[in-house]
Design a protein around this motif. Structure first.
Motif, mmCIF file in Angstrom:
data_model
loop_
_atom_site.group_PDB
_atom_site.id
_atom_site.type_symbol
_atom_site.label_atom_id
_atom_site.label_comp_id
_atom_site.label_asym_id
_atom_site.label_seq_id
_atom_site.Cartn_x
_atom_site.Cartn_y
_atom_site.Cartn_z
ATOM 1 N N UNK A 160 2.080 11.826 -11.493
ATOM 2 C CA UNK A 160 0.805 11.625 -10.801
ATOM 3 C C UNK A 160 0.041 10.496 -11.452
ATOM 4 N N UNK A 161 -0.825 9.854 -10.656
ATOM 5 C CA UNK A 161 -1.736 8.887 -11.260
ATOM 6 C C UNK A 161 -2.965 9.651 -11.715
ATOM 7 N N UNK A 162 -3.255 9.593 -13.024
ATOM 8 C CA UNK A 162 -4.371 10.380 -13.535
ATOM 9 C C UNK A 162 -5.651 9.553 -13.675
ATOM 10 N N UNK A 163 -5.497 8.243 -13.798
ATOM 11 C CA UNK A 163 -6.696 7.415 -13.875
ATOM 12 C C UNK A 163 -6.362 6.018 -13.394
ATOM 13 N N UNK A 194 18.438 11.225 -5.125
ATOM 14 C CA UNK A 194 16.986 11.213 -5.005
ATOM 15 C C UNK A 194 16.582 11.040 -3.555
ATOM 16 N N UNK A 195 15.446 11.600 -3.188
ATOM 17 C CA UNK A 195 14.983 11.451 -1.812
ATOM 18 C C UNK A 195 13.474 11.333 -1.775
ATOM 19 N N UNK A 196 12.994 10.462 -0.890
ATOM 20 C CA UNK A 196 11.566 10.375 -0.643
ATOM 21 C C UNK A 196 11.217 11.498 0.311
ATOM 22 N N UNK A 197 10.405 12.427 -0.127
ATOM 23 C CA UNK A 197 10.108 13.578 0.723
ATOM 24 C C UNK A 197 8.979 13.280 1.685
ATOM 25 N N UNK A 198 7.896 12.767 1.162
ATOM 26 C CA UNK A 198 6.747 12.423 1.982
ATOM 27 C C UNK A 198 6.288 11.053 1.516
ATOM 28 N N UNK A 199 5.545 10.364 2.376
ATOM 29 C CA UNK A 199 4.888 9.162 1.906
ATOM 30 C C UNK A 199 5.270 7.931 2.679
ATOM 31 N N UNK A 200 4.460 6.907 2.482
ATOM 32 C CA UNK A 200 4.736 5.635 3.140
ATOM 33 C C UNK A 200 4.432 4.519 2.171
ATOM 34 N N UNK A 201 5.026 3.376 2.424
ATOM 35 C CA UNK A 201 4.748 2.206 1.595
ATOM 36 C C UNK A 201 4.658 1.010 2.522
ATOM 37 N N UNK A 209 0.843 -1.186 0.000
ATOM 38 C CA UNK A 209 0.000 0.000 0.000
ATOM 39 C C UNK A 209 0.884 1.245 0.000
ATOM 40 N N UNK A 210 0.850 1.987 -1.087
ATOM 41 C CA UNK A 210 1.661 3.202 -1.193
ATOM 42 C C UNK A 210 0.750 4.394 -0.953
ATOM 43 N N UNK A 211 1.194 5.287 -0.059
ATOM 44 C CA UNK A 211 0.332 6.432 0.271
ATOM 45 C C UNK A 211 1.094 7.733 0.123
ATOM 46 N N UNK A 212 0.510 8.655 -0.613
ATOM 47 C CA UNK A 212 1.004 10.037 -0.731
ATOM 48 C C UNK A 212 2.502 10.136 -0.981
ATOM 49 N N UNK A 213 2.990 9.332 -1.890
ATOM 50 C CA UNK A 213 4.429 9.301 -2.147
ATOM 51 C C UNK A 213 4.877 10.526 -2.943
ATOM 52 N N UNK A 214 5.953 11.143 -2.469
ATOM 53 C CA UNK A 214 6.562 12.241 -3.219
ATOM 54 C C UNK A 214 8.064 12.020 -3.259
ATOM 55 N N UNK A 265 8.029 12.326 -8.620
ATOM 56 C CA UNK A 265 6.766 11.744 -8.152
ATOM 57 C C UNK A 265 6.057 12.788 -7.311
ATOM 58 N N UNK A 266 4.849 13.131 -7.726
ATOM 59 C CA UNK A 266 4.143 14.201 -7.050
ATOM 60 C C UNK A 266 2.861 13.673 -6.441
ATOM 61 N N UNK A 267 2.979 13.068 -5.280
ATOM 62 C CA UNK A 267 1.834 12.632 -4.497
ATOM 63 C C UNK A 267 1.020 11.543 -5.200
ATOM 64 N N UNK A 268 1.504 10.330 -5.119
ATOM 65 C CA UNK A 268 0.700 9.247 -5.666
ATOM 66 C C UNK A 268 0.385 8.213 -4.581
ATOM 67 N N UNK A 269 -0.739 7.551 -4.728
ATOM 68 C CA UNK A 269 -1.168 6.492 -3.823
ATOM 69 C C UNK A 269 -1.723 5.354 -4.655
ATOM 70 N N UNK A 270 -1.353 4.146 -4.304
ATOM 71 C CA UNK A 270 -1.984 2.986 -4.939
ATOM 72 C C UNK A 270 -1.807 1.780 -4.037
#
Lengths: 314, 358
Positions: free
Chosen positions: B244-247, B64-71, B8-13, B26-31
């Motif tokens: 971003x995830x668009x769809x 590269x750095x993960x700024x925000x988010x969790x997995x 579960x990936x949440x709000x990854x940046x 990566x600008x705020x994606x969740x899946x």
């Protein structure tokens, strides 16, 4: 009656690997390309399709066979006049747009190189004008001439490759896998560009590719190559609607479609090459446009729909 | 009872530090990824699809750095349920427990992902021995032979003693898949596994991956730039654009009822096999530069459907069904009614009709 622009007879291109092995990359291939058409060569990697293109434009020296281009023989030793004629009228676009552009040359010099060699332009100003003109025709702008290849995206680089081929105002262009290194959305851009240019300038195009759906979309006639032989040749309709050779059938069955429901039902057929020897086959005509490489017995069996031992349903 | 997703990936940046600025890749994606399913992540180069999966395994470059988010990743070890945040645990933990062992990757180019100086058998065994999946070398050899058979390589006894250059492209990719499967991972990430291969080999590899999933129940993330390829393998699809995830939705929803103009563009740039003279609609322009991400909807600059608001504010995810979401202002109740290009609509109708006939 359409004019034949390129006629290839029994072309052979062998590569000696060592004392014991010789790769027959192109083996006894004959075909004609008509003026103003888009002729595609498809096949899997290693089928010899790129080698064929390279032999035609004399990157390789063919072992045997004769190629006639616009009425002039272009195989064997060429005098300087014929070489110049060939270089001006036949051009090639390569697969990898990054590898085929000199990273240390500006776009202006890369594109103008052909003009310089052929001494086609007299003044610097004329040289620049010719380049700008051709860049505009491929959708790039005047500002781009002073830039280096790394400053462009993949699709733009491929446009530079197209411009370089077009600047000589050739009659015939060989496009070797020009879209396979590009993203899907950019592929469509480049393909639409090629179609537009082909229509406007009445060019003849030989399109080498492994993407069968793109080939269907762009071509007038298609040749299917396998292991150095053209196994089937015909119009798009002949090949896609009435394929006869088992290899063509297996290739067509492998094309993925953007359609999940039918994909679940799609049955691929496996091709057993070991049960056919291409060297025994002759070119058999099915109609005016459609030919297939087969022996008499094979042809009879295939026409009855008998592909036992050769095609296996998955 | 509903099972929790395995990944579960949440709000990854994620952003990369470059000489001339910061690249917000990566600008705020969740899946999420459920057990045993296949998620296809589709997007063009530079959309961030590979970076996303690399970050899960801590494989992104040093700048590269993960700024925000969790997995969150849920797995079992010695019968105990464990839930970890892969982005927070250190590289040592990942190397010891996760990489290859629980989550494995198949890379795009089989020639560069294999070691040219090592026999293929040894390359397959390496992971098993490292993660102590087998007791001794003899057992490892036995398991390697089984794996080679599973991925459809004939004559495995001979093959394990060969070097990568002695194998064809398709065979090499099979070996890479065998390496990925060596430790029986829970998640398999396939990063463009067929892009370097031609059609026949491509369909063989796709069938192989599907077949393996049936046998082992592994969950798969399938990364590709070609929507045409994954119709057969994907259960769900996520379309990415400019970080971003668009769809996102079930495969049928994305292919038969796409809602985002970018998805329309992707689908219509695949030439159809039925009509020859219809034009393929290309997406004009190129993806934006993410060092200065465009304000609003990044796709607006290439879209003929863009509205004024697209240049002001990024659209939220609008819900279309329980499983289908798209980020496009066109789905806002106040937006004008716009439908997909007629060429695409006609093609989808043809597909549906054929589906009904069968």
């Amino acid at each position: 009656m359409r004019n034949v622009i390129l006629q290839v007879d029994n072309l052979k291109q062998y590569f000696r690997i060592d004392r014991h092995t010789t790769t027959r990359a192109v083996d006894n291939v004959s075909f004609k390309v008509y003026e103003g058409e888009i002729f595609s060569v498809v096949g899997e990697s290693g089928s010899g399709k790129s080698t064929l293109g390279r032999s035609l434009i004399r990157i390789y020296d063919a072992n045997a066979g004769e190629v006639t281009f616009l009425g002039k023989k272009i195989t064997g030793k060429l005098n300087s006049e014929t070489t110049r004629f060939l270089r001006k009228n036949m051009q090639m676009i390569f697969q990898d747009p990054m590898a085929s552009l000199n990273p240390r040359k500006k776009v202006l010099d890369t594109v103008a190189f052909g003009l310089d060699v052929a001494k086609e332009v007299k003044t610097k100003e004329e040289r620049k004008q010719r380049v700008i003109e051709v860049l505009k025709s491929v959708g790039l702008s005047e500002d781009h001439i002073a830039r280096y290849p790394h400053m462009f995206s993949g699709g733009q680089r491929q446009r530079i490759g197209v411009a370089r081929a077009l600047v000589m105002d050739p009659k015939f262009i060989i496009a070797d896998e020009i879209i396979s290194a590009l993203d899907v959305s950019i592929q469509a851009q480049v393909i639409n560009l090629m179609r537009k240019i082909q229509k406007e300038k009445g060019l003849t195009l030989m399109f080498i590719a492994h993407d069968l759906s793109m080939v269907r979309y762009i071509s007038d006639r298609v040749a299917v190559m396998h292991l150095g032989h053209i196994v089937e040749m015909g119009t798009v309709e002949d090949i896609y609607e009435h394929p006869l050779h088992p290899y063509t059938k297996s290739l067509l069955s492998a094309i993925p479609h953007p359609d999940p429901d039918s994909e679940k039902l799609r049955k691929r057929v496996l091709y057993h090459k070991q049960n056919i020897d291409y060297n025994h086959g002759q070119i058999q005509s099915l109609n005016d446009t459609h030919t297939v490489l087969a022996t008499k017995e094979e042809l009879d069996a295939w026409q009855k729909g008998d592909y036992s031992d050769i095609l296996v349903q998955m | 009872m509903e099972q929790k997703p395995i990944l579960e990936v949440k709000n990854l940046q994620i952003s990369f530090q470059l000489n001339f600025g910061v690249n917000h890749v990566i600008r705020d994606i969740s899946f999420f990824l459920n057990k045993g399913e296949t998620l296809a992540i589709v997007g063009e180069s530079g959309s961030g699809k590979s970076v996303t999966t690399k970050s899960i395994l801590g494989l992104i470059d040093d700048n590269g750095a993960v700024e925000v988010g969790s997995c969150l990743f849920r797995y079992q070890k010695d019968g105990v349920d464990i839930e970890v945040d892969l982005l927070k645990c250190g590289k040592d933990y990942l190397q010891k427990n996760i990489r290859g062992n629980k989550i494995a990757i198949i890379f795009q180019d089989p020639m560069t992902s294999l070691d040219p100086t090592m026999k293929v058998g040894n390359q397959i065994m390496e992971g098993m021995l490292d993660h102590k999946k087998v007791k001794n070398r003899k057992e490892a050899v036995k398991r390697t032979l089984e794996l080679l058979e599973l991925v459809g390589i004939d004559n495995p006894e001979k093959r394990i003693k060969q070097y990568p250059h002695q194998l064809s492209g398709g065979m090499r990719q099979r070996v890479v898949i065998a390496i990925a499967l060596a430790c029986e991972p829970d998640v398999l990430i396939a990063d463009e596994p067929t892009t370097a291969l031609d059609v026949t080999i491509q369909s063989q590899i796709l069938e192989l991956i599907k077949d393996i999933q049936k046998k082992t129940g592994v969950a798969i993330i399938f990364i590709t730039h070609d929507l045409g390829v994954v119709a057969n393998v994907a259960d769900r699809v996520a379309v990415m654009y400019a970080g971003k995830i668009v769809e996102t939705g079930l495969a049928r929803e994305i292919y038969y009822n796409p809602k985002h103009p970018y998805t329309w563009g992707l689908l219509s740039s695949i030439p159809s096999m039925s009509g020859q003279n219809e034009e393929i609609l290309s997406i004009p322009g190129t993806p934006p530069n993410l060092i200065q991400p465009p304000k609003g909807d990044a796709f607006a600059y290439r879209s003929e459907y863009a509205m004024a608001i697209d240049f002001e504010e990024h659209p939220p995810m609008f819900q279309i069904s329980d499983t289908h979401f798209a980020a496009s202002w066109l789905l806002h109740p106040d937006a004008p009614k716009v439908s997909m290009p007629s060429v695409l609509q006609a093609r989808i109708d043809a597909y549906k009709k054929r589906g009904d006939d069968q």
